[in-house]
Design an enzyme around this catalytic site. Structure first.
Site, PDB file in Angstrom:
ATOM      1  N   TYR A  11     -72.468  39.802   5.861  1.00 49.50           N
ATOM      2  CA  TYR A  11     -73.006  40.409   4.612  1.00 49.50           C
ATOM      3  C   TYR A  11     -72.004  41.324   3.849  1.00 49.50           C
ATOM      4  N   ASP A  31     -64.152  34.538  11.684  1.00 50.40           N
ATOM      5  CA  ASP A  31     -65.482  34.638  11.985  1.00 50.40           C
ATOM      6  C   ASP A  31     -65.594  33.619  12.857  1.00 50.40           C
ATOM      7  N   ASN A  35     -73.483  34.981  13.052  1.00 56.30           N
ATOM      8  CA  ASN A  35     -74.445  35.574  12.309  1.00 56.30           C
ATOM      9  C   ASN A  35     -74.217  35.353  10.688  1.00 56.30           C
ATOM     10  N   ASP A  58     -63.377  33.599  17.886  1.00 55.69           N
ATOM     11  CA  ASP A  58     -63.993  34.392  18.488  1.00 55.69           C
ATOM     12  C   ASP A  58     -63.235  35.418  18.640  1.00 55.69           C
ATOM     13  N   LYS A  84     -75.414  43.283  15.166  1.00 50.98           N
ATOM     14  CA  LYS A  84     -76.019  44.596  14.807  1.00 50.98           C
ATOM     15  C   LYS A  84     -77.470  44.917  14.592  1.00 50.98           C
ATOM     16  N   SER A 124     -71.567  53.296  11.876  1.00 46.92           N
ATOM     17  CA  SER A 124     -72.976  53.273  11.187  1.00 46.92           C
ATOM     18  C   SER A 124     -73.546  54.741  11.410  1.00 46.92           C
ATOM     19  N   TYR A 148     -77.216  49.192  20.729  1.00 43.62           N
ATOM     20  CA  TYR A 148     -76.258  48.868  19.349  1.00 43.62           C
ATOM     21  C   TYR A 148     -75.643  50.165  19.224  1.00 43.62           C
ATOM     22  N   LYS A 152     -71.442  51.550  19.101  1.00 44.36           N
ATOM     23  CA  LYS A 152     -70.650  52.116  17.879  1.00 44.36           C
ATOM     24  C   LYS A 152     -70.096  53.470  18.355  1.00 44.36           C
ATOM     25  N   ASN A 197     -85.230  42.300   9.778  1.00 46.99           N
ATOM     26  CA  ASN A 197     -85.721  43.511  10.659  1.00 46.99           C
ATOM     27  C   ASN A 197     -85.639  44.991   9.544  1.00 46.99           C
ATOM     28  N   LEU A 199     -85.608  46.733   5.569  1.00 39.29           N
ATOM     29  CA  LEU A 199     -86.578  47.008   4.707  1.00 39.29           C
ATOM     30  C   LEU A 199     -86.243  46.031   3.379  1.00 39.29           C
ATOM     31  N   ARG A 230     -84.429  57.080   3.733  1.00 38.88           N
ATOM     32  CA  ARG A 230     -82.990  56.676   4.040  1.00 38.88           C
ATOM     33  C   ARG A 230     -82.243  56.622   2.825  1.00 38.88           C
TER      34      ARG A 230
HETATM   35  P1  NAD Z   1     -73.176  40.618   9.608  1.00 39.29           P
HETATM   36  O1  NAD Z   1     -73.797  40.213  10.853  1.00 39.29           O
HETATM   37  O2  NAD Z   1     -73.751  40.005   8.323  1.00 39.29           O
HETATM   38  O3  NAD Z   1     -71.509  40.206   9.810  1.00 39.29           O
HETATM   39  C1  NAD Z   1     -70.827  40.318  10.953  1.00 39.29           C
HETATM   40  C2  NAD Z   1     -69.886  39.239  11.062  1.00 39.29           C
HETATM   41  O4  NAD Z   1     -69.203  39.235  12.450  1.00 39.29           O
HETATM   42  C3  NAD Z   1     -70.838  37.889  10.963  1.00 39.29           C
HETATM   43  O5  NAD Z   1     -70.410  37.069   9.861  1.00 39.29           O
HETATM   44  C4  NAD Z   1     -70.459  37.475  12.319  1.00 39.29           C
HETATM   45  O6  NAD Z   1     -70.644  35.924  12.306  1.00 39.29           O
HETATM   46  C5  NAD Z   1     -69.294  37.873  12.749  1.00 39.29           C
HETATM   47  N1  NAD Z   1     -68.996  38.020  14.050  1.00 39.29           N
HETATM   48  C6  NAD Z   1     -69.978  38.510  15.252  1.00 39.29           C
HETATM   49  N2  NAD Z   1     -69.163  38.736  16.453  1.00 39.29           N
HETATM   50  C7  NAD Z   1     -68.171  38.014  16.294  1.00 39.29           C
HETATM   51  C8  NAD Z   1     -67.089  37.302  17.249  1.00 39.29           C
HETATM   52  N3  NAD Z   1     -67.465  37.722  18.496  1.00 39.29           N
HETATM   53  N4  NAD Z   1     -65.991  37.028  16.699  1.00 39.29           N
HETATM   54  C9  NAD Z   1     -65.875  36.629  15.336  1.00 39.29           C
HETATM   55  N5  NAD Z   1     -66.877  36.844  14.414  1.00 39.29           N
HETATM   56  C10 NAD Z   1     -68.015  37.612  14.910  1.00 39.29           C
HETATM   57  O7  NAD Z   1     -73.298  42.154   9.606  1.00 39.29           O
HETATM   58  P2  NAD Z   1     -73.066  43.362   8.369  1.00 39.29           P
HETATM   59  O8  NAD Z   1     -74.206  43.772   8.028  1.00 39.29           O
HETATM   60  O9  NAD Z   1     -72.043  42.603   7.525  1.00 39.29           O
HETATM   61  O10 NAD Z   1     -72.228  44.420   9.295  1.00 39.29           O
HETATM   62  C11 NAD Z   1     -70.784  44.346   9.459  1.00 39.29           C
HETATM   63  C12 NAD Z   1     -70.534  45.540  10.464  1.00 39.29           C
HETATM   64  O11 NAD Z   1     -71.172  46.820  10.055  1.00 39.29           O
HETATM   65  C13 NAD Z   1     -70.911  45.398  11.656  1.00 39.29           C
HETATM   66  O12 NAD Z   1     -69.996  45.883  12.580  1.00 39.29           O
HETATM   67  C14 NAD Z   1     -72.408  46.303  11.673  1.00 39.29           C
HETATM   68  O13 NAD Z   1     -72.679  46.841  12.932  1.00 39.29           O
HETATM   69  C15 NAD Z   1     -71.680  47.412  10.765  1.00 39.29           C
HETATM   70  N6  NAD Z   1     -73.036  48.001  10.065  1.00 39.29           N
HETATM   71  C16 NAD Z   1     -73.849  47.310   9.214  1.00 39.29           C
HETATM   72  C17 NAD Z   1     -74.702  48.019   8.824  1.00 39.29           C
HETATM   73  C18 NAD Z   1     -75.732  47.284   7.854  1.00 39.29           C
HETATM   74  O14 NAD Z   1     -76.664  47.882   7.634  1.00 39.29           O
HETATM   75  N7  NAD Z   1     -75.685  45.992   7.450  1.00 39.29           N
HETATM   76  C19 NAD Z   1     -75.176  49.605   8.753  1.00 39.29           C
HETATM   77  C20 NAD Z   1     -74.072  50.088   9.523  1.00 39.29           C
HETATM   78  C21 NAD Z   1     -73.056  49.396  10.255  1.00 39.29           C
HETATM   79  N1  UFG Z   2     -89.167  49.964   7.345  1.00 39.72           N
HETATM   80  C1  UFG Z   2     -90.770  49.602   7.221  1.00 39.72           C
HETATM   81  N2  UFG Z   2     -90.873  48.159   7.174  1.00 39.72           N
HETATM   82  C2  UFG Z   2     -90.102  47.332   7.479  1.00 39.72           C
HETATM   83  C3  UFG Z   2     -88.674  47.558   7.656  1.00 39.72           C
HETATM   84  C4  UFG Z   2     -88.225  48.923   7.710  1.00 39.72           C
HETATM   85  O1  UFG Z   2     -91.486  50.345   6.782  1.00 39.72           O
HETATM   86  O2  UFG Z   2     -90.556  46.148   7.657  1.00 39.72           O
HETATM   87  C5  UFG Z   2     -88.852  51.236   7.223  1.00 39.72           C
HETATM   88  C6  UFG Z   2     -88.274  51.999   8.444  1.00 39.72           C
HETATM   89  O3  UFG Z   2     -89.205  52.402   9.384  1.00 39.72           O
HETATM   90  C7  UFG Z   2     -87.353  52.915   7.802  1.00 39.72           C
HETATM   91  C8  UFG Z   2     -86.754  52.406   6.486  1.00 39.72           C
HETATM   92  O4  UFG Z   2     -87.816  51.466   6.171  1.00 39.72           O
HETATM   93  O5  UFG Z   2     -88.076  54.169   7.443  1.00 39.72           O
HETATM   94  C9  UFG Z   2     -85.215  51.655   6.764  1.00 39.72           C
HETATM   95  O6  UFG Z   2     -85.502  50.766   7.661  1.00 39.72           O
HETATM   96  P1  UFG Z   2     -84.082  49.817   8.047  1.00 39.72           P
HETATM   97  O7  UFG Z   2     -84.759  48.834   9.418  1.00 39.72           O
HETATM   98  O8  UFG Z   2     -83.915  48.907   6.708  1.00 39.72           O
HETATM   99  O9  UFG Z   2     -83.162  50.476   8.194  1.00 39.72           O
HETATM  100  P2  UFG Z   2     -82.879  51.471   9.420  1.00 39.72           P
HETATM  101  O10 UFG Z   2     -82.393  52.905   8.663  1.00 39.72           O
HETATM  102  O11 UFG Z   2     -83.909  51.820  10.330  1.00 39.72           O
HETATM  103  O12 UFG Z   2     -81.387  51.269  10.070  1.00 39.72           O
HETATM  104  C10 UFG Z   2     -80.062  50.585   9.463  1.00 39.72           C
HETATM  105  C11 UFG Z   2     -79.689  49.649  10.255  1.00 39.72           C
HETATM  106  C12 UFG Z   2     -79.206  50.046  11.475  1.00 39.72           C
HETATM  107  C13 UFG Z   2     -78.122  51.421  11.319  1.00 39.72           C
HETATM  108  C14 UFG Z   2     -79.066  52.312  10.576  1.00 39.72           C
HETATM  109  C15 UFG Z   2     -78.259  53.546  10.028  1.00 39.72           C
HETATM  110  O13 UFG Z   2     -80.524  48.483  10.417  1.00 39.72           O
HETATM  111  O14 UFG Z   2     -78.462  49.174  12.328  1.00 39.72           O
HETATM  112  O15 UFG Z   2     -79.541  51.601   9.287  1.00 39.72           O
HETATM  113  O16 UFG Z   2     -76.993  53.221   9.238  1.00 39.72           O
HETATM  114  F1  UFG Z   2     -77.928  51.852  12.546  1.00 39.72           F
END
Ligand code: NAD
Ligand code: UFG
Length: 335
Positions: A11, A31, A35, A58, A84, A124, A148, A152, A197, A199, A230
């Site tokens: 993403y 990649d 995911n 990988d 994640k 994060s 998780y 980090k 998972n 919102l 948030r």
């Molecule tokens: P994502 O799952 O969409 O992207 C992660 C990518 O890494 C995927 O394409 C997956 O196939 C690849 N991958 C996973 N394990 C691998 C491996 N061993 N070798 C090669 N490729 C691998 O996630 P995202 O939302 O794009 O998040 C990217 C990064 O940012 C992650 O490290 C995540 O923890 C961090 N992050 C995401 C969020 C969020 O809300 N999306 C918030 C805070 C931090």
């Molecule tokens: N929420 C709902 N219903 C849902 C999903 C979420 O009410 O179906 C609420 C949660 O309780 C929270 C808000 O919406 O109050 C945001 O929830 P998210 O799951 O979208 O995001 P979080 O803040 O819980 O977590 C996200 C990422 C984590 C990361 C964190 C901080 O999923 O990996 O932000 O960056 F660690």
């Protein structure tokens, strides 16, 4: 400049690839599609009209990484690859620790072998655990409430140790708040597997009619309307933050941590209302029990990134809703 992007099909990674290509960088992605789908990378090239080099591998596979470094002139790495999902990390912690931590160790080992010591790492806001107050600054105490988050935190500490042992490294740790939205083309965006998972993808699937209603997790938090607050930030703004961080680490040595957030908090109900206004779609919802481990409020003090990186978020909550919805409508089944 040649930049290696681990997890570039994901993403956030795919949006960063677009910005890197648009800025004239040569992009190499590794990649394993744990995911994500190859289609995302095809679309990155279609959006930019530029070529991107891709390795399906990988990051735990050291020989595969060595091959990538030996075949290219990589100058810096942006490291997204990892798992994640908070809930999943509680069920399968060994896999999370192995993929996120061992993966990062193998990557850093190979970077060192090839004398590549410029790294941008995806951390994060979860590393702030249960913050005592908001907005959250980088110097706030750190803790983790699930495996998780612990990966980090541990990786952040590992990177500090690597820099302490060798001052040639230059590392930017970026702590994202809540990335949502999609590229304005509607071609790349968030494509969760199964029941979302998070919102925003849940809301867009309700609006599509794929899910009946949203469950709002708790309405008795100490916030302006009782629902969780948030710092939602547009994924393209997050992507632009990576370019600024990259620019910075290419010119300096050291290790610095930056919050990537807007500094503004929206509640679950605020987001629902904004989505309804932006899309003209009704989002039916019920209030359900709070989700275990959730906190009431989480939003950034983004001043450090503004001052040092000259970066701040530009897109507003309406842009986030419109763009997330466009991606969902154009890709009802994802990629
Ligand atoms: P994502 O799952 O969409 O992207 C992660 C990518 O890494 C995927 O394409 C997956 O196939 C690849 N991958 C996973 N394990 C691998 C491996 N061993 N070798 C090669 N490729 C691998 O996630 P995202 O939302 O794009 O998040 C990217 C990064 O940012 C992650 O490290 C995540 O923890 C961090 N992050 C995401 C969020 C969020 O809300 N999306 C918030 C805070 C931090
Ligand atoms: N929420 C709902 N219903 C849902 C999903 C979420 O009410 O179906 C609420 C949660 O309780 C929270 C808000 O919406 O109050 C945001 O929830 P998210 O799951 O979208 O995001 P979080 O803040 O819980 O977590 C996200 C990422 C984590 C990361 C964190 C901080 O999923 O990996 O932000 O960056 F660690």
């Amino acid at each position: 400049m040649e930049v290696l992007v681990t997890g570039g099909a994901g993403y956030i990674g795919s949006h960063v690839c677009v910005e890197l290509l648009n800025s004239g960088c040569e992009v190499i992605v590794v990649d394993n599609f744990a995911n994500s789908k190859p289609e995302a990378l095809k679309r990155v090239q279609e959006i930019t009209g530029k070529y991107l080099k891709f390795y399906e591998a990988d990051i735990l596979d050291k020989l595969a990484l060595e091959k990538i470094f030996s075949e290219n002139n990589i100058e810096a790495v942006i490291h997204f690859a990892g798992f994640k999902a908070v809930g999943e990390s509680i069920k399968i912690p060994i896999l999370y620790y192995n993929n996120n931590i061992t993966g990062t160790l193998v990557l850093c080992e190979v970077m060192k072998m090839y004398n590549v010591k410029k790294l941008v790492f995806s951390s994060s806001a979860t590393v702030y655990g249960m913050p005592k107050r908001v907005p959250i600054s980088e110097h706030f105490p750190l803790s983790a409430t699930n495996p998780y988050g612990r990966t980090k935190l541990m990786i952040e500490e590992i990177l500090q140790d690597i820099y302490a042992s060798d001052k040639q490294w230059s590392v930017a740790i970026l702590r994202y708040f809540n990335p949502i939205g999609a590229h304005e083309s509607g071609r790349i965006g968030e494509d969760p597997r199964g029941i979302p998972n998070n919102l925003m993808p849940f809301i867009t699937q309700v609006a599509m009619g794929k899910r009946e209603k949203l469950s709002i997790f708790g309405s008795n938090y100490a916030t302006h309307d009782g629902t969780g607050v948030r710092d939602y930030i547009h994924v393209v703004d997050i992507a632009k933050g990576h370019l600024k961080a990259l620019e910075k680490i290419m010119k300096t040595r050291g290790i610095e941590t930056y919050n990537l957030g807007t500094g503004v908090g929206y509640s679950v109900l605020d987001l629902v209302k904004n989505f309804e206004k932006a899309t003209n779609k009704k989002i039916p919802y019920v209030i359900s029990e709070p989700r275990l481990g959730d906190i009431a409020e989480c939003y950034a003090n983004p001043i450090k990134a503004k001052t040092i990186l000259n970066w701040s978020a530009e897109k507003n909550i309406q842009d986030m809703c419109i763009d997330a919805w466009r991606f969902q409508v154009n890709n009802p089944e994802g990629y």
